[in-house]
Design a protein around this motif. Structure first.
Motif, PDB file in Angstrom:
ATOM      1  N   ASN A  69       0.989  -1.037  -0.456  1.00 50.96           N
ATOM      2  CA  ASN A  69      -0.186  -0.058   0.217  1.00 50.96           C
ATOM      3  C   ASN A  69       0.742   1.595  -0.214  1.00 50.96           C
ATOM      4  OD1 ASN A  69      -2.287  -2.085   0.413  1.00 50.96           O
ATOM      5  ND2 ASN A  69      -1.696  -1.944   2.910  1.00 50.96           N
ATOM      6  N   ALA A  70       1.686   1.198  -0.065  1.00 55.07           N
ATOM      7  CA  ALA A  70       2.926   2.416  -0.525  1.00 55.07           C
ATOM      8  C   ALA A  70       2.577   3.137  -1.413  1.00 55.07           C
ATOM      9  CB  ALA A  70       4.350   1.805  -0.687  1.00 55.07           C
ATOM     10  N   VAL A  71       2.149   4.902  -2.305  1.00 53.18           N
ATOM     11  CA  VAL A  71       2.151   5.326  -2.834  1.00 53.18           C
ATOM     12  C   VAL A  71       3.108   6.585  -2.285  1.00 53.18           C
ATOM     13  CG1 VAL A  71       1.587   6.780  -4.508  1.00 53.18           C
ATOM     14  CG2 VAL A  71      -0.137   4.907  -3.034  1.00 53.18           C
ATOM     15  N   TRP A  72       3.910   7.162  -3.708  1.00 53.21           N
ATOM     16  CA  TRP A  72       5.104   7.874  -3.492  1.00 53.21           C
ATOM     17  C   TRP A  72       6.226   8.520  -5.012  1.00 53.21           C
ATOM     18  CZ3 TRP A  72       6.156   2.783  -3.661  1.00 53.21           C
ATOM     19  CH2 TRP A  72       7.375   2.396  -4.907  1.00 53.21           C
ATOM     20  N   ILE A  73       6.217   9.576  -4.672  1.00 54.66           N
ATOM     21  CA  ILE A  73       6.246  10.457  -6.609  1.00 54.66           C
ATOM     22  C   ILE A  73       7.843  10.313  -6.487  1.00 54.66           C
ATOM     23  CG2 ILE A  73       6.103  12.833  -7.342  1.00 54.66           C
ATOM     24  CD1 ILE A  73       3.751  13.472  -5.848  1.00 54.66           C
ATOM     25  N   SER A  74       8.633   9.892  -7.703  1.00 55.91           N
ATOM     26  CA  SER A  74      10.081   9.867  -7.453  1.00 55.91           C
ATOM     27  C   SER A  74      10.523  11.549  -7.615  1.00 55.91           C
ATOM     28  CB  SER A  74      10.476   8.392  -8.644  1.00 55.91           C
ATOM     29  OG  SER A  74      10.075   9.718  -9.937  1.00 55.91           O
ATOM     30  N   ALA A  75      11.954  10.983  -7.434  1.00 55.03           N
ATOM     31  CA  ALA A  75      12.659  12.493  -8.034  1.00 55.03           C
ATOM     32  C   ALA A  75      12.349  13.112  -9.486  1.00 55.03           C
ATOM     33  CB  ALA A  75      13.814  11.957  -8.412  1.00 55.03           C
ATOM     34  N   THR A  76      11.448  12.431 -10.701  1.00 59.64           N
ATOM     35  CA  THR A  76      11.716  12.903 -11.642  1.00 59.64           C
ATOM     36  C   THR A  76      10.209  12.747 -11.929  1.00 59.64           C
ATOM     37  OG1 THR A  76      10.677  10.522 -12.021  1.00 59.64           O
ATOM     38  CG2 THR A  76      13.354  10.981 -12.972  1.00 59.64           C
ATOM     39  N   GLY A  77       9.254  13.100 -10.880  1.00 52.65           N
ATOM     40  CA  GLY A  77       7.712  13.108 -10.187  1.00 52.65           C
ATOM     41  C   GLY A  77       6.761  12.587 -10.954  1.00 52.65           C
ATOM     42  N   LYS A  78       8.114  10.493 -10.899  1.00 52.90           N
ATOM     43  CA  LYS A  78       6.800   9.911 -11.599  1.00 52.90           C
ATOM     44  C   LYS A  78       5.533   9.206 -10.497  1.00 52.90           C
ATOM     45  CE  LYS A  78       6.408   5.850 -14.129  1.00 52.90           C
ATOM     46  NZ  LYS A  78       6.963   4.479 -14.322  1.00 52.90           N
ATOM     47  N   THR A  79       4.426   9.153 -10.111  1.00 54.25           N
ATOM     48  CA  THR A  79       3.810   8.025  -9.172  1.00 54.25           C
ATOM     49  C   THR A  79       4.368   7.084  -9.144  1.00 54.25           C
ATOM     50  OG1 THR A  79       2.748   9.720  -8.706  1.00 54.25           O
ATOM     51  CG2 THR A  79       1.710   8.579  -7.684  1.00 54.25           C
ATOM     52  N   TYR A  80       4.461   6.264  -8.249  1.00 51.71           N
ATOM     53  CA  TYR A  80       4.717   4.684  -7.759  1.00 51.71           C
ATOM     54  C   TYR A  80       4.010   4.571  -7.209  1.00 51.71           C
ATOM     55  CZ  TYR A  80       8.463   4.883 -10.244  1.00 51.71           C
ATOM     56  OH  TYR A  80       9.614   5.827 -11.973  1.00 51.71           O
ATOM     57  N   GLU A  81       3.517   2.763  -7.057  1.00 46.74           N
ATOM     58  CA  GLU A  81       2.552   2.613  -6.379  1.00 46.74           C
ATOM     59  C   GLU A  81       2.908   0.630  -5.818  1.00 46.74           C
ATOM     60  OE1 GLU A  81      -1.988   2.021  -6.272  1.00 46.74           O
ATOM     61  OE2 GLU A  81      -1.804   3.915  -7.694  1.00 46.74           O
ATOM     62  N   THR A  82       2.813   0.325  -4.928  1.00 43.74           N
ATOM     63  CA  THR A  82       2.896  -0.532  -4.652  1.00 43.74           C
ATOM     64  C   THR A  82       1.885  -1.650  -4.740  1.00 43.74           C
ATOM     65  OG1 THR A  82       3.345  -0.545  -1.924  1.00 43.74           O
ATOM     66  CG2 THR A  82       5.398  -0.545  -3.401  1.00 43.74           C
ATOM     67  N   TYR A  83       1.840  -2.884  -4.349  1.00 42.24           N
ATOM     68  CA  TYR A  83       0.963  -4.373  -3.994  1.00 42.24           C
ATOM     69  C   TYR A  83      -0.090  -3.564  -3.174  1.00 42.24           C
ATOM     70  CZ  TYR A  83       2.858  -6.288  -0.803  1.00 42.24           C
ATOM     71  OH  TYR A  83       3.399  -7.073   0.694  1.00 42.24           O
ATOM     72  N   LYS A  84      -1.607  -3.972  -3.510  1.00 35.73           N
ATOM     73  CA  LYS A  84      -2.262  -3.892  -2.361  1.00 35.73           C
ATOM     74  C   LYS A  84      -2.790  -4.472  -0.877  1.00 35.73           C
ATOM     75  CE  LYS A  84      -5.177   0.249  -4.319  1.00 35.73           C
ATOM     76  NZ  LYS A  84      -4.450   0.382  -5.413  1.00 35.73           N
ATOM     77  N   GLN A  85      -2.538  -4.440  -0.307  1.00 33.76           N
ATOM     78  CA  GLN A  85      -3.024  -5.341   0.934  1.00 33.76           C
ATOM     79  C   GLN A  85      -3.305  -4.654   2.087  1.00 33.76           C
ATOM     80  OE1 GLN A  85       0.295  -7.248   2.479  1.00 33.76           O
ATOM     81  NE2 GLN A  85      -0.597  -8.864   3.854  1.00 33.76           N
ATOM     82  N   LYS A  86      -5.086  -6.123   2.278  1.00 31.19           N
ATOM     83  CA  LYS A  86      -5.589  -5.374   3.470  1.00 31.19           C
ATOM     84  C   LYS A  86      -5.377  -5.422   4.911  1.00 31.19           C
ATOM     85  CE  LYS A  86     -10.551  -4.980   1.325  1.00 31.19           C
ATOM     86  NZ  LYS A  86     -11.666  -5.464   2.340  1.00 31.19           N
ATOM     87  N   ILE A  87      -4.455  -4.373   5.281  1.00 32.60           N
ATOM     88  CA  ILE A  87      -3.172  -4.652   6.564  1.00 32.60           C
ATOM     89  C   ILE A  87      -3.665  -3.037   6.898  1.00 32.60           C
ATOM     90  CG2 ILE A  87      -1.812  -4.179   5.436  1.00 32.60           C
ATOM     91  CD1 ILE A  87       0.089  -5.831   6.992  1.00 32.60           C
ATOM     92  N   GLN A  88      -3.364  -2.995   8.679  1.00 33.75           N
ATOM     93  CA  GLN A  88      -2.578  -2.046   8.649  1.00 33.75           C
ATOM     94  C   GLN A  88      -1.959  -2.111  10.096  1.00 33.75           C
ATOM     95  OE1 GLN A  88      -6.961  -0.371  10.044  1.00 33.75           O
ATOM     96  NE2 GLN A  88      -6.986   1.047   8.922  1.00 33.75           N
ATOM     97  N   LEU A  89      -1.166  -1.098   9.999  1.00 34.75           N
ATOM     98  CA  LEU A  89       0.506  -1.786  11.178  1.00 34.75           C
ATOM     99  C   LEU A  89      -0.633  -1.209  12.449  1.00 34.75           C
ATOM    100  CD1 LEU A  89       2.824  -1.634  10.890  1.00 34.75           C
ATOM    101  CD2 LEU A  89       3.780   0.248  11.655  1.00 34.75           C
ATOM    102  N   PRO A  90      -0.082  -2.293  13.628  1.00 31.92           N
ATOM    103  CA  PRO A  90      -0.829  -2.174  14.897  1.00 31.92           C
ATOM    104  C   PRO A  90      -0.531  -0.680  15.274  1.00 31.92           C
ATOM    105  CG  PRO A  90      -0.437  -4.197  14.414  1.00 31.92           C
ATOM    106  CD  PRO A  90       0.212  -3.512  13.652  1.00 31.92           C
ATOM    107  N   ALA A  91      -0.973  -0.588  16.555  1.00 26.83           N
ATOM    108  CA  ALA A  91      -0.236   1.304  17.137  1.00 26.83           C
ATOM    109  C   ALA A  91       1.146   0.262  17.833  1.00 26.83           C
ATOM    110  CB  ALA A  91      -1.478   1.706  18.019  1.00 26.83           C
ATOM    111  N   THR A  92       0.436  -0.757  17.956  1.00 33.66           N
ATOM    112  CA  THR A  92       2.072  -0.901  19.604  1.00 33.66           C
ATOM    113  C   THR A  92       3.198  -0.685  18.575  1.00 33.66           C
ATOM    114  OG1 THR A  92       1.276  -3.557  18.964  1.00 33.66           O
ATOM    115  CG2 THR A  92       0.727  -2.252  20.468  1.00 33.66           C
ATOM    116  N   GLU A  93       3.183  -0.645  17.257  1.00 29.29           N
ATOM    117  CA  GLU A  93       4.342  -0.801  15.788  1.00 29.29           C
ATOM    118  C   GLU A  93       4.573   0.404  15.395  1.00 29.29           C
ATOM    119  OE1 GLU A  93       4.630  -4.400  13.189  1.00 29.29           O
ATOM    120  OE2 GLU A  93       3.571  -6.007  14.854  1.00 29.29           O
ATOM    121  N   TRP A  94       3.995   1.112  16.154  1.00 31.75           N
ATOM    122  CA  TRP A  94       4.435   2.703  15.211  1.00 31.75           C
ATOM    123  C   TRP A  94       5.537   2.768  15.543  1.00 31.75           C
ATOM    124  CZ3 TRP A  94      -0.835   5.762  15.862  1.00 31.75           C
ATOM    125  CH2 TRP A  94      -2.257   4.934  14.833  1.00 31.75           C
TER     126      TRP A  94
END
Ligand code: SF4
Length: 386
Positions: free
Chosen positions: A25-50
């Motif tokens: 679920n990561a989304v980012w814009i590269s130095a050249t301005g291109k948008t990238y997305e990784t694979y999607k997964q129904k997951i949320q980082l538990p608060a204890t791991e923040w």
């Protein structure tokens, strides 16, 4: 293991460069301005791991953050952080509703972790105030009380804090407010949103106008500054609701509020919200997911549209800056003046000026027929005492 041997990169940067694709679920814009997305997964980082969000504090803007503490009469160097995600409520216009539709609605680090984060950050940065930027910090009463008490015990009241709350949660803490103030609470940003019951129901706020007034009064009585989240206009509105909003500001003692934003806010139609779904159904169209429609063009009621147009085009755009400048100039003069008469005069003048957006909108709502320029701005100019 990492292939990158560049000594200037932090371990975290090396990790991100090499393993970003593995993070769901990561989304980012590269130095050249291109948008990238990784694979999607129904997951949320538990608060204890923040991780402690204060430890890589790179933004220059945030490092120059200050809080004006009116109670102690000082400017406090500040930090800002978020200790929870989501919100248990489901206001019909709020993007959080869409963002959290696949996971738990509200999750937060516990009070001990939160205070530990602050202690850890305090070893690196000097600050005297914490802005809790959570969408709704007051959700769990015991967590708020524990956080406040632990912070006070550790710093002896040297570090103050501000946060946000909705009305229901604030009222559950009403009797604890004097203690929270002593321990460092200075400001609560309130998600009030409206002073009209029909508008509140449309927004699914699940409160009454009286609850809203009670919450603001509770803060005022305890000398806690009020941050006001308020939506004066929306597309499905009647003129009566604007007048009810204004009456609410009067009844809750908010007509001299420092900021003017609440007089001009119009509801945004965010993707994934019930408000947007309803509108699409009604109009028989589907907005493009990445488009934010122009709310002004969606105002249905002709009278509301005329009021909004006149208010924005003939008052806010040409005159609001001058009004705000006039108030700032008066404040500056008050701080330098030694004449009680001049101080009194300028203070009264500023009250008059602070009422201006209210008076203009009230006037526009009372008028029938053509709504043209009803105000020239001459009133902002300071007339010297004779
Ligand atoms: S209370 Fe605030 S954050 Fe929560 S759903 Fe309503 S508008 Fe969004």
């Amino acid at each position: 293991p990492t292939k990158n041997t560049n000594k200037n990169l932090t371990p975290k940067q090396i990790f991100i460069d090499n393993h970003l694709q593995d993070i769901p679920n990561a989304v980012w814009i590269s130095a050249t301005g291109k948008t990238y997305e990784t694979y999607k997964q129904k997951i949320q980082l538990p608060a204890t791991e923040w991780e402690n969000p204060l430890l890589e504090y790179c933004s220059e803007r945030l490092q120059n953050l200050y809080f004006t503490d009116r109670r102690d009469g000082k400017k406090r160097r500040s930090i800002a952080l978020t200790s929870s995600r989501g919100c248990p409520l489901a206001c019909s216009f709020c993007a959080i509703v869409a963002a959290d539709k696949d996971g738990p609605k509200w999750r937060a680090v516990d009070a001990t972790t939160l205070v530990n984060w602050i202690v850890e950050a305090h070893k690196q940065y000097s600050f005297e105030h914490i802005y809790m930027m959570d969408a709704n910090f007051f959700v769990r009463k015991d967590r708020v009380l524990e956080f406040s008490e632990k912070l006070y015990k550790l710093f002896g009241g040297e570090i103050t804090w501000s946060s946000s709350s909705t009305v229901g949660y604030l009222l559950k803490l009403r009797t604890e407010l004097p203690k929270l103030v002593t321990q460092g609470l200075r400001l609560v940003e309130m998600g009030i949103e409206s002073g009209s019951q029909t508008q509140l129901d449309y927004m699914n706020k699940r409160v009454t106008v009286k609850n809203n007034i009670d919450a603001i009064r509770a803060l005022q009585i305890n000398g806690i500054d009020v941050g006001l989240d308020f939506i004066m206009f929306y597309h499905d509105q009647q003129k009566r609701e604007i007048i009810e909003n204004l009456s609410f500001l009067l009844n809750s003692g908010m007509t001299e509020h420092e900021s003017f934003d609440h007089y001009f806010n119009i509801m945004m139609i965010y993707p994934g919200t019930p408000v947007r779904d309803n509108l699409e159904r009604k109009m028989g169209i589907k907005f493009n997911l990445i488009d934010l429609p122009n709310s002004r063009q969606l105002i249905e009621n002709q009278e509301v549209k005329e009021i909004y147009d006149a208010y924005i085009d003939y008052f806010a755009k040409p005159l609001l800056n001058s009004l705000e400048n006039a108030i700032s100039i008066n404040i500056e003069k008050i701080s330098q003046s030694t004449s009680p008469r001049e101080i009194a005069h300028l203070s009264l003048l500023n009250i008059y000026l602070r009422h201006m957006p209210f008076k203009i909108l009230w006037g526009l709502c009372q008028r029938t027929g053509e709504r043209t320029v009803i105000f020239t701005g001459k009133e902002f100019q300071h007339t010297p005492l004779s």
